[in-house]
Design a protein around this motif. Structure first.
Motif, mmCIF file in Angstrom:
data_model
loop_
_atom_site.group_PDB
_atom_site.id
_atom_site.type_symbol
_atom_site.label_atom_id
_atom_site.label_comp_id
_atom_site.label_asym_id
_atom_site.label_seq_id
_atom_site.Cartn_x
_atom_site.Cartn_y
_atom_site.Cartn_z
ATOM 1 N N ALA A 46 0.831 -1.210 0.000
ATOM 2 C CA ALA A 46 0.000 0.000 0.000
ATOM 3 C C ALA A 46 0.865 1.259 0.000
ATOM 4 N N LEU A 47 1.964 1.237 0.752
ATOM 5 C CA LEU A 47 2.875 2.381 0.758
ATOM 6 C C LEU A 47 3.465 2.627 -0.629
ATOM 7 N N GLY A 48 3.879 1.542 -1.287
ATOM 8 C CA GLY A 48 4.464 1.686 -2.616
ATOM 9 C C GLY A 48 3.484 2.255 -3.626
ATOM 10 N N LEU A 49 2.268 1.727 -3.619
ATOM 11 C CA LEU A 49 1.262 2.225 -4.560
ATOM 12 C C LEU A 49 0.839 3.655 -4.218
ATOM 13 N N GLY A 50 0.716 3.944 -2.932
ATOM 14 C CA GLY A 50 0.367 5.309 -2.531
ATOM 15 C C GLY A 50 1.438 6.306 -2.922
ATOM 16 N N PHE A 51 2.688 5.914 -2.774
ATOM 17 C CA PHE A 51 3.791 6.783 -3.189
ATOM 18 C C PHE A 51 3.752 7.028 -4.691
ATOM 19 N N ALA A 52 3.462 5.975 -5.457
ATOM 20 C CA ALA A 52 3.384 6.132 -6.911
ATOM 21 C C ALA A 52 2.273 7.095 -7.294
ATOM 22 N N VAL A 53 1.142 7.031 -6.606
ATOM 23 C CA VAL A 53 0.039 7.955 -6.882
ATOM 24 C C VAL A 53 0.475 9.389 -6.596
ATOM 25 N N SER A 54 1.155 9.596 -5.461
ATOM 26 C CA SER A 54 1.583 10.964 -5.119
ATOM 27 C C SER A 54 2.583 11.505 -6.142
ATOM 28 N N VAL A 55 3.498 10.667 -6.614
ATOM 29 C CA VAL A 55 4.474 11.119 -7.607
ATOM 30 C C VAL A 55 3.786 11.502 -8.915
ATOM 31 N N VAL A 56 2.825 10.676 -9.353
ATOM 32 C CA VAL A 56 2.113 10.971 -10.598
ATOM 33 C C VAL A 56 1.317 12.263 -10.471
ATOM 34 N N VAL A 57 0.672 12.457 -9.337
ATOM 35 C CA VAL A 57 -0.107 13.686 -9.137
ATOM 36 C C VAL A 57 0.810 14.904 -9.178
ATOM 37 N N ILE A 58 1.967 14.799 -8.523
ATOM 38 C CA ILE A 58 2.930 15.915 -8.550
ATOM 39 C C ILE A 58 3.452 16.145 -9.965
ATOM 40 N N ASP A 59 3.700 15.063 -10.699
ATOM 41 C CA ASP A 59 4.233 15.180 -12.057
ATOM 42 C C ASP A 59 3.286 15.918 -13.003
ATOM 43 N N GLN A 60 2.016 15.903 -12.675
ATOM 44 C CA GLN A 60 1.060 16.547 -13.576
ATOM 45 C C GLN A 60 1.314 18.045 -13.731
ATOM 46 N N TRP A 61 2.101 18.639 -12.798
ATOM 47 C CA TRP A 61 2.449 20.054 -12.937
ATOM 48 C C TRP A 61 3.322 20.312 -14.159
ATOM 49 N N VAL A 62 4.122 19.282 -14.532
ATOM 50 C CA VAL A 62 5.077 19.503 -15.630
ATOM 51 C C VAL A 62 4.950 18.487 -16.752
ATOM 52 N N THR A 63 4.305 17.328 -16.506
ATOM 53 C CA THR A 63 4.225 16.292 -17.534
ATOM 54 C C THR A 63 2.973 15.457 -17.328
ATOM 55 N N PRO A 64 2.326 15.004 -18.393
ATOM 56 C CA PRO A 64 1.138 14.151 -18.265
ATOM 57 C C PRO A 64 1.471 12.674 -18.043
ATOM 58 N N SER A 65 2.750 12.325 -17.901
ATOM 59 C CA SER A 65 3.161 10.917 -17.781
ATOM 60 C C SER A 65 2.664 10.297 -16.478
ATOM 61 N N ILE A 66 2.264 9.034 -16.571
ATOM 62 C CA ILE A 66 1.891 8.260 -15.376
ATOM 63 C C ILE A 66 2.787 7.023 -15.256
ATOM 64 N N THR A 67 3.979 7.091 -15.837
ATOM 65 C CA THR A 67 4.903 5.961 -15.821
ATOM 66 C C THR A 67 5.201 5.451 -14.410
ATOM 67 N N PRO A 68 5.439 6.321 -13.421
ATOM 68 C CA PRO A 68 5.697 5.795 -12.064
ATOM 69 C C PRO A 68 4.570 4.916 -11.541
ATOM 70 N N PHE A 69 3.334 5.257 -11.860
ATOM 71 C CA PHE A 69 2.202 4.454 -11.397
ATOM 72 C C PHE A 69 2.185 3.096 -12.080
ATOM 73 N N LEU A 70 2.502 3.074 -13.369
ATOM 74 C CA LEU A 70 2.560 1.803 -14.094
ATOM 75 C C LEU A 70 3.653 0.917 -13.519
ATOM 76 N N ILE A 71 4.838 1.501 -13.275
ATOM 77 C CA ILE A 71 5.957 0.717 -12.734
ATOM 78 C C ILE A 71 5.605 0.164 -11.358
ATOM 79 N N ALA A 72 5.027 1.014 -10.499
ATOM 80 C CA ALA A 72 4.683 0.567 -9.149
ATOM 81 C C ALA A 72 3.619 -0.524 -9.178
ATOM 82 N N SER A 73 2.633 -0.389 -10.071
ATOM 83 C CA SER A 73 1.573 -1.404 -10.163
ATOM 84 C C SER A 73 2.132 -2.761 -10.542
#
Length: 393
Positions: free
Chosen positions: A117-144
């Motif tokens: 749960a920590l790993g997936l939650g961290f991936a969600v937070s990184v993707v949300v932060i990334d949306q400021w500069v990039t539409p990529s959701i790669t961290p979420f895919l890798i974590a999943s």
């Protein structure tokens, strides 16, 4: 009507299959949790190290940044997120080491799900932060994919965790993304990432279940085979080869410890008459009765074996001749006073016993000790049977 019947039949078979898988999952779940804890004990420090590298890189970029406020905010937020995750991974690593040293069933069961749960939650937070500069959701895919690959979770638990994670992912993107098309695309891609991760988790869980059950079945088969090769099939006592092997080990130990060892050789009196009068099934019942009396009388540390036919042997570690003779007489009396039950009657049997013991100062092998007991047994039979005689190797 035929289609409806087929559908009901399929549903019934599916329910049975799922119940079978659930029972198998229950059986392997403790082992799966232990394997996951061992994996996480090694993986958590690696993740913490990667987090530290990211913190360093983002800190340097943040310090030297001359760009707009959004980029600065993005760098600072990711630096904080990686720092928090790194600390959590170090804590998780310490917890994993503690669980391995002092296992607790509850901790072993819960810990892998918490780290996942920590790993997936961290991936969600990184993707949300990334949306400021990039539409990529790669961290979420890798974590999943990574969490489904590393941690063994039961399919129901993994499904619930991925559903909650996707809910957070869905809401988090809605807070940051501004372009509707981009938001829709990322949410759909998030579904794909979760489905892939969940599918990988379920497939690996099922594979682990099958392999674990196969290993258990193989171990049971090996144990059964060993039992067949080491024990007498009728009485459950050690067979001749195993008894001799174990006796030789015990005699070697006794020589090193300067202790005495005694051996009793028992032969049922007139056993042929039992088979002739009552039949061979009755004779088998008598032999099982003899085995029960022997094992119920001697110590747990004594060795009891069936050498063949109606001949039995008992090895008595750390026992002198006087005590061995006392036990032999006790056995003789028990045999005389406890007939074997057969159908509605009882079969009375007596036993002749030969005893021999070692001297702490002499190196006596099994064959020598056995020959001495055999001579003593011969004397007991010559003296009228149903008695005990002592021999000297």
């Amino acid at each position: 009507m035929a289609a409806s019947t087929t559908l009901l039949h399929f549903a019934a078979r599916l329910r049975l299959l799922l119940r079978k898988w659930a029972r198998e999952s229950d059986a392997v779940a403790p082992k799966a949790a232990r394997v996951s804890v061992l994996r996480l004990r090694l993986l958590c420090p690696i993740v913490a190290l990667l987090n530290a590298v990211h913190v360093g890189i983002f800190y340097l970029a943040w310090r030297s940044n001359t760009a707009d406020d959004v980029t600065v905010q993005w760098q600072w937020s990711l630096m904080v997120a990686h720092a928090v995750m790194g600390v959590l991974m170090l804590v998780a690593s310490a917890v994993a080491h503690r669980i391995v040293r002092t296992p607790s069933a509850g901790a072993i069961r819960v810990f892998p799900a918490v780290v996942m749960a920590l790993g997936l939650g961290f991936a969600v937070s990184v993707v949300v932060i990334d949306q400021w500069v990039t539409p990529s959701i790669t961290p979420f895919l890798i974590a999943s994919l990574a969490t489904g690959l590393v941690v063994y979770l039961r399919p129901a638990s993994a499904t619930a965790l991925y559903l909650v994670t996707y809910g957070l992912f869905y809401l988090g993107l809605g807070l940051q993304a501004s372009a509707p098309a981009q938001l829709l695309s990322n949410r759909l891609n998030g579904i794909t990432a979760c489905v892939l991760g969940l599918s990988l988790s379920i497939v690996l869980w099922r594979k682990f279940t099958i392999i674990t059950r196969q290993h258990a079945q193989l171990a049971q088969a090996n144990a059964a085979l060993e039992k067949l090769t080491r024990l007498d099939g009728l009485t459950g006592l050690y067979n001749r080869a195993t008894f001799v092997e174990l006796s030789q080990r015990e005699l070697a130990r006794a020589r090193r410890a300067d202790s005495t060892t005694a051996i009793l050789l028992l032969d049922l009196d007139h056993f042929k008459q039992v088979n002739d009068s009552w039949g061979h099934p009755a004779g088998d019942a008598v032999l099982r009765h003899v085995a029960s009396l022997l094992t119920g009388t001697v110590r747990n540390t004594d060795l009891v074996g069936r050498l063949g036919g109606e001949e039995f042997m008992v090895l008595l570690p750390d026992t002198n001749a006087v005590d061995a003779l006392a036990l032999a007489e006790k056995l003789r009396q028990r045999f005389e006073g406890n007939p074997a039950s057969w159908d509605s009657g009882a079969i009375h049997v007596t036993v002749s016993i030969g005893m021999a013991s070692t001297d702490p100062d002499a190196a006596v092998g099994f064959d020598t000790l056995y020959q001495a007991a055999d001579k003593a047994l011969y004397q007991a039979k010559q003296q009228g049977r149903n008695r005990v005689a002592a021999g000297q190797p």
